[in-house]
Design an enzyme around this catalytic site. Structure first.
Site, PDB file in Angstrom:
ATOM      1  N   GLY A  21     -23.870  30.551 -36.096  1.00 31.30           N
ATOM      2  CA  GLY A  21     -22.766  29.857 -36.749  1.00 31.30           C
ATOM      3  C   GLY A  21     -22.028  28.934 -35.801  1.00 31.30           C
ATOM      4  N   ASP A  79     -19.845  19.835 -39.182  1.00 34.42           N
ATOM      5  CA  ASP A  79     -20.452  20.206 -37.901  1.00 34.42           C
ATOM      6  C   ASP A  79     -20.825  18.972 -37.088  1.00 34.42           C
ATOM      7  OD1 ASP A  79     -20.232  22.654 -39.036  1.00 34.42           O
ATOM      8  OD2 ASP A  79     -22.372  22.931 -39.394  1.00 34.42           O
TER       9      ASP A  79
HETATM   10  C1  GLA Z   1     -22.293  25.070 -42.174  1.00 33.49           C
HETATM   11  C2  GLA Z   1     -22.437  23.629 -42.659  1.00 33.49           C
HETATM   12  C3  GLA Z   1     -21.084  22.927 -42.701  1.00 33.49           C
HETATM   13  C4  GLA Z   1     -20.050  23.751 -43.460  1.00 33.49           C
HETATM   14  C5  GLA Z   1     -20.044  25.199 -42.985  1.00 33.49           C
HETATM   15  C6  GLA Z   1     -19.175  26.088 -43.808  1.00 33.49           C
HETATM   16  O1  GLA Z   1     -21.875  25.099 -40.842  1.00 33.49           O
HETATM   17  O2  GLA Z   1     -23.314  22.909 -41.820  1.00 33.49           O
HETATM   18  O3  GLA Z   1     -21.234  21.640 -43.272  1.00 33.49           O
HETATM   19  O4  GLA Z   1     -20.276  23.674 -44.838  1.00 33.49           O
HETATM   20  O5  GLA Z   1     -21.350  25.762 -42.982  1.00 33.49           O
HETATM   21  O6  GLA Z   1     -17.847  25.702 -43.703  1.00 33.49           O
END
Ligand code: GLA
Length: 371
Positions: free
Chosen positions: A113, A161
């Site tokens: 994450g 991100d």
């Molecule tokens: C992933 C996705 C982002 C966002 C997050 C949740 O990291 O790449 O675009 O949606 O999940 O907030």
């Protein structure tokens, strides 16, 4: 470089891009909402040069694996797919990308994450911008990186991100309106610092329920007659939705409100922490993307003196938790929680606690991989 030197012609470039954690605003970006990420000290490094043999080559020093691909051919699997995806997106935008050799090394672990894929995409695009002298600004880099992920990796991600990797730094929160891309770099709440702990439970977006949540949000917006859930600000408007969609939409509406509350002037760390706790509860109960390991870690963090709040960060279904704590206490608290959570399997790397390889691996270093 010895592994790839035969692929490299003269005159290469070397660049990097960071991973990120998100402080607040989860699963809001693909609903045109607000997010608040910050870059982490772990980075992905890319070295790029013209290919000496007329083909595309990519080598991962983490995996000690090479892949070859053609600019208009089939996409490779694994991490190389993100690299090839960036090349394809540039071609989609009319850039004639010559055959290249790229070497990749990442400190950002896969499936935690922490945006390993965005860091890879942004680093590759930065490398190609420099090597080929492309006229791309940092927002375009983020947009192209997002397109690589959506078109070529099959994840309907938002732009958080990639924007964080391209534009954020480790000292400031990036407050971003994902509809307009208006943004501000803001200081962290006074007298606070961050703890990042990887649960060690890996997930990949491609196999998680990420795209399912995306579809649920689109359906909720359609039933409500609004372009995006961002356009709803009052949870009472959600009353007529079927139960599951109502919960998903309630998370998005309340999460957007939490981000806006968090960037209000003079918000102290304690109030910010309460917003983080509420965000986690909403992700767990309404959006249903938490798992017991993340709930446990957050509870352990919250039980520590000096912690203002804790939540899962990123998409959920595994990955990392973050906590906000009093300045100067992070290392101490993280060490204690890591011990309670799993004494042997967490080790500290640049302020981020990551799963350690098991002794049977015969390794004494973390083995970062890619999504
Ligand atoms: C992933 C996705 C982002 C966002 C997050 C949740 O990291 O790449 O675009 O949606 O999940 O907030």
């Amino acid at each position: 470089m010895s592994e790839t030197s035969s692929f490299f012609a003269e005159g290469g470039v070397q660049v990097s891009a960071p991973g990120r954690v998100n402080l607040l605003g989860e699963h809001t970006d693909y609903n045109d909402g607000y997010v608040l990420p910050i870059a982490i000290p772990l980075r992905t490094h890319v070295q790029a040069a013209h290919s000496a043999d007329g083909r595309f080559h990519v080598y991962s020093s983490n995996l000690d694996e090479s892949a070859d691909f053609e600019a208009d051919g089939e996409l490779p699997e694994g991490y190389a797919r993100y690299v090839a995806g960036c090349v394809h997106v540039l071609r989609d935008h009319g850039v004639d990308v010559p055959p290249l050799a790229l070497k990749v090394h990442s400190d950002v672990p896969m499936g935690s994450g922490l945006s390993s894929s965005a860091a890879l995409e942004v680093a590759v695009l930065r490398a190609l911008r420099r090597l080929l002298g492309l006229d791309l600004d940092d927002v375009q880099i983020a947009q192209y990186a997002q397109q690589a992920e959506i078109r070529y990796a099959g994840v309907q991600c938002g732009i958080m991100d990639q924007m964080a990797s391209s534009l954020a730094d480790v000292d400031h929160m990036l407050f971003l309106d994902t509809r307009t891309l208006e943004r501000r770099l803001l200081p962290m709440p006074a007298n606070s610092e961050l703890i990042v702990i990887d649960s060690g439970v890996a997930r990949t977006l491609a196999t998680s329920k990420y795209n399912e949540r995306f579809a649920e949000c689109r359906e909720a917006a359609r039933l409500l007659g609004v372009p995006m859930l961002r356009d709803v600000t009052d949870v009472r408007a959600l009353a007529g939705l079927p139960t599951t969609l109502q919960k998903r939409a309630r998370h998005v509406v309340t999460e957007n409100a939490r981000v806006l509350a968090a960037v209000a002037e003079n918000l102290d760390a304690a109030a910010f922490g309460r917003l983080m706790d509420a965000s986690h509860a909403s992700l767990r109960d309404d959006y249903e993307v938490s798992i017991p390991a993340l709930d446990t870690l957050c509870d352990m963090l919250r039980a520590e003196d000096g912690v203002y709040g804790a939540r899962l960060t990123g998409a959920g279904f595994g990955g990392a938790c973050i906590a906000l704590c009093t300045t100067g206490r992070a290392a101490d608290i993280a060490g204690r929680v890591a011990t309670r959570y799993n004494r042997d399997r967490l080790l500290q790397l640049a302020g981020v606690l990551l799963p350690a390889p098991s002794p049977e691996d015969g390794a004494n270093q973390p083995q970062p991989l890619f999504d």
